[in-house]
Design a protein around this motif. Structure first.
Motif, PDB file in Angstrom:
ATOM      1  N   GLY A  45     -20.703  13.630  41.389  1.00  0.00           N
ATOM      2  CA  GLY A  45     -19.684  13.354  42.392  1.00  0.00           C
ATOM      3  C   GLY A  45     -20.323  12.715  43.614  1.00  0.00           C
ATOM      4  O   GLY A  45     -21.535  12.769  43.804  1.00  0.00           O
ATOM      5  N   TYR A  46     -19.498  12.115  44.476  1.00  0.00           N
ATOM      6  CA  TYR A  46     -20.013  11.429  45.661  1.00  0.00           C
ATOM      7  C   TYR A  46     -19.287  11.979  46.880  1.00  0.00           C
ATOM      8  O   TYR A  46     -18.052  11.988  46.932  1.00  0.00           O
ATOM      9  CB  TYR A  46     -19.773   9.923  45.561  1.00  0.00           C
ATOM     10  CG  TYR A  46     -20.445   9.111  46.649  1.00  0.00           C
ATOM     11  CD1 TYR A  46     -21.762   8.682  46.507  1.00  0.00           C
ATOM     12  CD2 TYR A  46     -19.766   8.778  47.815  1.00  0.00           C
ATOM     13  CE1 TYR A  46     -22.390   7.939  47.500  1.00  0.00           C
ATOM     14  CE2 TYR A  46     -20.383   8.038  48.820  1.00  0.00           C
ATOM     15  CZ  TYR A  46     -21.693   7.625  48.651  1.00  0.00           C
ATOM     16  OH  TYR A  46     -22.309   6.888  49.641  1.00  0.00           O
ATOM     17  N   GLY A  47     -20.035  12.472  47.871  1.00  0.00           N
ATOM     18  CA  GLY A  47     -19.396  13.027  49.054  1.00  0.00           C
ATOM     19  C   GLY A  47     -20.395  13.609  50.028  1.00  0.00           C
ATOM     20  O   GLY A  47     -21.569  13.232  50.028  1.00  0.00           O
TER      21      GLY A  47
ATOM     22  N   ARG B  80     -18.446  21.508  50.331  1.00  0.00           N
ATOM     23  CA  ARG B  80     -18.773  20.239  49.690  1.00  0.00           C
ATOM     24  C   ARG B  80     -17.468  19.495  49.410  1.00  0.00           C
ATOM     25  O   ARG B  80     -16.582  20.009  48.721  1.00  0.00           O
ATOM     26  CB  ARG B  80     -19.525  20.471  48.381  1.00  0.00           C
ATOM     27  CG  ARG B  80     -19.792  19.188  47.546  1.00  0.00           C
ATOM     28  CD  ARG B  80     -20.764  18.247  48.205  1.00  0.00           C
ATOM     29  NE  ARG B  80     -21.004  17.066  47.354  1.00  0.00           N
ATOM     30  CZ  ARG B  80     -21.809  16.062  47.712  1.00  0.00           C
ATOM     31  NH1 ARG B  80     -22.464  16.103  48.879  1.00  0.00           N
ATOM     32  NH2 ARG B  80     -21.974  15.028  46.907  1.00  0.00           N
ATOM     33  N   LEU B  81     -17.336  18.304  49.966  1.00  0.00           N
ATOM     34  CA  LEU B  81     -16.207  17.421  49.714  1.00  0.00           C
ATOM     35  C   LEU B  81     -16.739  16.222  48.948  1.00  0.00           C
ATOM     36  O   LEU B  81     -17.640  15.530  49.437  1.00  0.00           O
ATOM     37  CB  LEU B  81     -15.568  16.967  51.033  1.00  0.00           C
ATOM     38  CG  LEU B  81     -14.882  18.051  51.870  1.00  0.00           C
ATOM     39  CD1 LEU B  81     -14.559  17.519  53.257  1.00  0.00           C
ATOM     40  CD2 LEU B  81     -13.625  18.548  51.178  1.00  0.00           C
ATOM     41  N   GLU B  82     -16.179  15.971  47.754  1.00  0.00           N
ATOM     42  CA  GLU B  82     -16.694  14.856  46.976  1.00  0.00           C
ATOM     43  C   GLU B  82     -15.646  14.281  46.034  1.00  0.00           C
ATOM     44  O   GLU B  82     -14.705  14.970  45.604  1.00  0.00           O
ATOM     45  CB  GLU B  82     -17.934  15.266  46.187  1.00  0.00           C
ATOM     46  CG  GLU B  82     -17.684  16.234  45.056  1.00  0.00           C
ATOM     47  CD  GLU B  82     -18.955  16.489  44.249  1.00  0.00           C
ATOM     48  OE1 GLU B  82     -20.054  16.432  44.817  1.00  0.00           O
ATOM     49  OE2 GLU B  82     -18.829  16.749  43.023  1.00  0.00           O
ATOM     50  N   LEU B  83     -15.828  13.014  45.738  1.00  0.00           N
ATOM     51  CA  LEU B  83     -14.994  12.316  44.769  1.00  0.00           C
ATOM     52  C   LEU B  83     -15.612  12.484  43.392  1.00  0.00           C
ATOM     53  O   LEU B  83     -16.820  12.303  43.232  1.00  0.00           O
ATOM     54  CB  LEU B  83     -14.923  10.821  45.111  1.00  0.00           C
ATOM     55  CG  LEU B  83     -14.306  10.447  46.454  1.00  0.00           C
ATOM     56  CD1 LEU B  83     -14.553   8.974  46.738  1.00  0.00           C
ATOM     57  CD2 LEU B  83     -12.822  10.740  46.440  1.00  0.00           C
TER      58      LEU B  83
ATOM     59  N   GLN C  60     -10.337  12.565  41.461  1.00  0.00           N
ATOM     60  CA  GLN C  60      -9.974  13.770  42.204  1.00  0.00           C
ATOM     61  C   GLN C  60     -10.919  13.971  43.384  1.00  0.00           C
ATOM     62  O   GLN C  60     -12.108  13.663  43.300  1.00  0.00           O
ATOM     63  CB  GLN C  60     -10.050  15.003  41.296  1.00  0.00           C
ATOM     64  CG  GLN C  60      -9.105  14.985  40.109  1.00  0.00           C
ATOM     65  CD  GLN C  60      -7.679  15.256  40.516  1.00  0.00           C
ATOM     66  OE1 GLN C  60      -7.388  16.194  41.255  1.00  0.00           O
ATOM     67  NE2 GLN C  60      -6.758  14.421  40.033  1.00  0.00           N
ATOM     68  N   LEU C  61     -10.366  14.495  44.473  1.00  0.00           N
ATOM     69  CA  LEU C  61     -11.180  14.901  45.613  1.00  0.00           C
ATOM     70  C   LEU C  61     -11.397  16.400  45.469  1.00  0.00           C
ATOM     71  O   LEU C  61     -10.447  17.191  45.518  1.00  0.00           O
ATOM     72  CB  LEU C  61     -10.471  14.594  46.931  1.00  0.00           C
ATOM     73  CG  LEU C  61     -11.179  15.105  48.200  1.00  0.00           C
ATOM     74  CD1 LEU C  61     -12.541  14.442  48.366  1.00  0.00           C
ATOM     75  CD2 LEU C  61     -10.307  14.873  49.430  1.00  0.00           C
ATOM     76  N   GLN C  62     -12.638  16.806  45.270  1.00  0.00           N
ATOM     77  CA  GLN C  62     -12.988  18.202  45.069  1.00  0.00           C
ATOM     78  C   GLN C  62     -13.469  18.808  46.388  1.00  0.00           C
ATOM     79  O   GLN C  62     -14.248  18.200  47.113  1.00  0.00           O
ATOM     80  CB  GLN C  62     -14.098  18.337  44.017  1.00  0.00           C
ATOM     81  CG  GLN C  62     -13.767  17.750  42.656  1.00  0.00           C
ATOM     82  CD  GLN C  62     -12.826  18.635  41.865  1.00  0.00           C
ATOM     83  OE1 GLN C  62     -12.616  19.806  42.200  1.00  0.00           O
ATOM     84  NE2 GLN C  62     -12.258  18.088  40.801  1.00  0.00           N
TER      85      GLN C  62
ATOM     86  N   GLN D  29     -14.913   3.813  47.997  1.00  0.00           N
ATOM     87  CA  GLN D  29     -13.793   4.749  47.975  1.00  0.00           C
ATOM     88  C   GLN D  29     -13.935   5.801  49.069  1.00  0.00           C
ATOM     89  O   GLN D  29     -12.966   6.159  49.739  1.00  0.00           O
ATOM     90  CB  GLN D  29     -13.700   5.438  46.609  1.00  0.00           C
ATOM     91  CG  GLN D  29     -13.217   4.547  45.482  1.00  0.00           C
ATOM     92  CD  GLN D  29     -13.131   5.334  44.185  1.00  0.00           C
ATOM     93  OE1 GLN D  29     -14.107   5.942  43.744  1.00  0.00           O
ATOM     94  NE2 GLN D  29     -11.956   5.341  43.583  1.00  0.00           N
ATOM     95  N   TRP D  30     -15.180   6.298  49.230  1.00  0.00           N
ATOM     96  CA  TRP D  30     -15.417   7.328  50.246  1.00  0.00           C
ATOM     97  C   TRP D  30     -15.148   6.773  51.648  1.00  0.00           C
ATOM     98  O   TRP D  30     -14.533   7.444  52.480  1.00  0.00           O
ATOM     99  CB  TRP D  30     -16.844   7.850  50.146  1.00  0.00           C
ATOM    100  CG  TRP D  30     -17.076   8.976  51.104  1.00  0.00           C
ATOM    101  CD1 TRP D  30     -17.669   8.918  52.324  1.00  0.00           C
ATOM    102  CD2 TRP D  30     -16.649  10.318  50.936  1.00  0.00           C
ATOM    103  NE1 TRP D  30     -17.651  10.148  52.919  1.00  0.00           N
ATOM    104  CE2 TRP D  30     -17.030  11.030  52.091  1.00  0.00           C
ATOM    105  CE3 TRP D  30     -15.988  10.999  49.904  1.00  0.00           C
ATOM    106  CZ2 TRP D  30     -16.763  12.393  52.255  1.00  0.00           C
ATOM    107  CZ3 TRP D  30     -15.718  12.356  50.064  1.00  0.00           C
ATOM    108  CH2 TRP D  30     -16.114  13.035  51.228  1.00  0.00           C
ATOM    109  N   ALA D  31     -15.609   5.565  51.911  1.00  0.00           N
ATOM    110  CA  ALA D  31     -15.394   4.947  53.218  1.00  0.00           C
ATOM    111  C   ALA D  31     -13.906   4.815  53.520  1.00  0.00           C
ATOM    112  O   ALA D  31     -13.476   4.925  54.666  1.00  0.00           O
ATOM    113  CB  ALA D  31     -16.069   3.578  53.284  1.00  0.00           C
TER     114      ALA D  31
END
Length: 330
Positions: A123-125, A141-144, A149-151, A84-86
């Motif tokens: 979260g992952y980011g 910090r940007l994370e899924l 949600q993208l936080q 998802q991040w990619a």
């Protein structure tokens, strides 16, 4: 939010003598930074008006972590999050570039991203630095998260810059450059506001200290008034001496208060915000009475007018009591 940030920056920069020019490279494109058609227009704005901004070379974007580079031994949820991040990383990189173009004139920049990773909240980011005048003052910090949600969260490195802390989120589904730019703009408004004030004179550290002080100023004023009410029958009172000022030696703002007993100043009180605490210190001019001085701190979080008034009166009372007795015995 991006448009709001642009207007905020433009107005302040005009005052500071900085010209901001926006170039809409993809005029009419649905992902344009100033979007027309699918977003409400500014009241009274000319729909044919083209605002342009001078771009600087964007900072290199962080490399996405392709799904195939995630170790096969990684948990399924981590591999899924990496995929998802990619998928959204190029969108975020483009959004960072656009926001950096707007913030460049204010001396604010979002740095390059690190390696994607899991956070304590699962979260992952990635982390990116927030730079003010080239100095790193906070992490972005940007994370899924697990809820789709993208936080985006800004957290200052030091408590003195806590005024830049902010957070926002947006649904990952249907994420495009415009929505990602709005997310970043929402998080960066406090940092941009701080940088603009600093551009008008003084250092970012000084303006961060002022912002931190303004956040607690109402409760300090109310606590001094409450303290005076409590001491009304004792002949003692607190008299603020001038406005709070920036003290280069301590690198923070300080409020000076005179402690009077029967209309005679007997001591001085200093009130400062030290990170996430309020410090109250009382000192006497006579070194022989130094033992009557007091210094105490209380956390800002959850602080009430009553609690701060008690702290202020408690620090001043030894000096007040001493001079009341001295007057009574003379």
């Amino acid at each position: 939010m991006t448009t709001t940030l642009l207007l905020l920056l433009s107005a302040a920069m005009i005052v500071a003598g900085i010209t901001l020019i926006w170039r809409d490279v993809q005029r009419g494109h649905r992902n344009a930074f100033l979007v027309r058609g699918d977003r409400p227009a500014l009241a009274g704005a000319d729909p044919e008006l083209e605002v342009t901004v001078a771009h600087r070379d964007p900072a290199p974007a962080a490399a996405a972590l392709p799904a195939e580079e995630v170790p096969p031994s990684a948990p399924v949820h981590t591999r899924e999050a990496a995929r998802q991040w990619a998928a959204i990383e190029p969108v975020l990189a483009a959004a960072v570039e656009r926001v950096n173009a707007v913030l460049a004139g204010a001396g604010v920049a979002v740095g390059t991203g690190g390696e994607p990773s899991r956070s304590m909240s699962r979260g992952y980011g990635v982390y990116r630095r927030i730079l003010l005048g080239g100095e790193s003052v906070a992490w972005l910090r940007l994370e899924l998260d697990a809820n789709g949600q993208l936080q985006a969260t800004v957290k200052a490195h030091k408590d003195d810059f806590a005024g830049v802390n902010a957070g926002a989120h947006v649904a990952v589904r249907g994420l495009d450059i415009a929505r990602a730019s709005d997310l970043l703009s929402e998080c960066l408004k406090p940092a941009a506001s701080l940088a603009m004030r600093a551009a008008g004179g003084g250092s970012t550290e000084q303006w961060a200290s002022e912002a931190a002080w303004r956040a607690v100023a109402p409760i300090v004023t109310a606590a001094l008034q409450a303290g005076n009410g409590a001491l009304a029958q004792t002949g003692a009172r607190f008299i603020p001496i001038g406005a709070p000022v920036w003290v280069p030696e301590t690198r923070r703002h300080r409020m000076t208060v005179g402690v009077e007993v029967f209309n005679n100043e007997v001591a001085r009180m200093l009130i400062e915000r030290v990170g996430e605490e309020i410090e109250v210190a009382v000192g006497l001019p006579d070194a022989r009475l130094a033992g009557l001085g007091r210094r105490q701190r209380s956390p800002v979080q959850g602080l009430t007018t009553h609690a701060l008034a008690e702290l202020i009166v408690g620090c001043a009372w030894p000096a007040i009591a001493h001079f009341r007795e001295a007057v009574g015995s003379s």
